[in-house]
Design a protein around this motif. Structure first.
Motif, PDB file in Angstrom:
ATOM      1  N   PHE A   6      27.686  -2.714 -37.340  1.00 60.06           N
ATOM      2  CA  PHE A   6      27.586  -4.133 -36.992  1.00 60.06           C
ATOM      3  C   PHE A   6      28.773  -4.648 -36.032  1.00 60.06           C
ATOM      4  O   PHE A   6      29.578  -3.976 -35.912  1.00 60.06           O
ATOM      5  N   GLU A  13      30.922 -13.869 -38.159  1.00 66.05           N
ATOM      6  CA  GLU A  13      29.662 -13.412 -37.701  1.00 66.05           C
ATOM      7  C   GLU A  13      29.459 -12.110 -37.584  1.00 66.05           C
ATOM      8  O   GLU A  13      30.155 -11.726 -36.687  1.00 66.05           O
ATOM      9  N   ARG A  14      28.389 -11.641 -38.176  1.00 67.35           N
ATOM     10  CA  ARG A  14      28.082 -10.205 -37.985  1.00 67.35           C
ATOM     11  C   ARG A  14      26.673  -9.896 -37.651  1.00 67.35           C
ATOM     12  O   ARG A  14      25.791 -10.637 -38.184  1.00 67.35           O
ATOM     13  N   ARG A  15      26.520  -9.092 -36.815  1.00 70.51           N
ATOM     14  CA  ARG A  15      25.168  -8.850 -36.215  1.00 70.51           C
ATOM     15  C   ARG A  15      24.861  -7.281 -36.145  1.00 70.51           C
ATOM     16  O   ARG A  15      25.807  -6.426 -35.853  1.00 70.51           O
ATOM     17  N   VAL A  17      23.538  -3.816 -35.279  1.00 74.49           N
ATOM     18  CA  VAL A  17      23.072  -3.250 -33.931  1.00 74.49           C
ATOM     19  C   VAL A  17      22.934  -1.766 -34.198  1.00 74.49           C
ATOM     20  O   VAL A  17      23.196  -1.240 -35.053  1.00 74.49           O
ATOM     21  N   ASP A  45      21.334  -5.315 -30.392  1.00 80.17           N
ATOM     22  CA  ASP A  45      21.099  -6.172 -31.661  1.00 80.17           C
ATOM     23  C   ASP A  45      19.726  -6.344 -31.823  1.00 80.17           C
ATOM     24  O   ASP A  45      18.693  -5.961 -31.012  1.00 80.17           O
ATOM     25  N   ASP A  46      19.383  -7.030 -32.998  1.00 77.25           N
ATOM     26  CA  ASP A  46      17.948  -6.949 -33.384  1.00 77.25           C
ATOM     27  C   ASP A  46      17.003  -7.978 -32.499  1.00 77.25           C
ATOM     28  O   ASP A  46      15.838  -8.236 -32.392  1.00 77.25           O
ATOM     29  N   GLU A  47      17.650  -8.911 -31.901  1.00 75.05           N
ATOM     30  CA  GLU A  47      17.290  -9.917 -31.041  1.00 75.05           C
ATOM     31  C   GLU A  47      17.086  -9.242 -29.219  1.00 75.05           C
ATOM     32  O   GLU A  47      16.499  -9.836 -28.579  1.00 75.05           O
ATOM     33  N   TRP A  70      33.490  -8.752 -29.307  1.00 78.43           N
ATOM     34  CA  TRP A  70      33.134  -8.510 -30.662  1.00 78.43           C
ATOM     35  C   TRP A  70      33.911  -7.290 -31.295  1.00 78.43           C
ATOM     36  O   TRP A  70      33.971  -6.332 -30.331  1.00 78.43           O
TER      37      TRP A  70
END
Length: 75
Positions: A6, A13-15, A17, A45-47, A70
């Motif tokens: 992440f 905020e965590r994304r 990856v 990331d997921d996007e 980050w």
């Protein structure tokens, strides 16, 4: 058990990856502003947004088109 990665940013905020690639990158160190070449990791990331490593240790990343740094978390 699989390793999860992440990136944690502002406001905790965590994304999620995943690893994308490694490439040679020049970075400027804090020590006398020396420029060194590292094998920098690229994460996605997921996007589909790509984050590139911005430190020698491999713990700080920056998404394209963003000034925010980050932190990498591994679980």
């Amino acid at each position: 058990m699989a390793v999860q990665m992440f990136l944690e940013g502002p406001g905790m905020e965590r994304r999620a990856v995943r690893f994308l690639a490694i490439n040679k990158t020049e970075i400027v160190t804090r020590y006398r502003g020396a420029t060194i070449v590292i094998d920098a990791q690229r994460l996605v990331d997921d996007e589909g947004q790509i984050a590139t490593q911005v430190d020698v240790e491999g713990l700080r990343f920056q998404f394209q088109q963003s000034a925010i740094i980050w932190s990498l978390l591994v679980a």
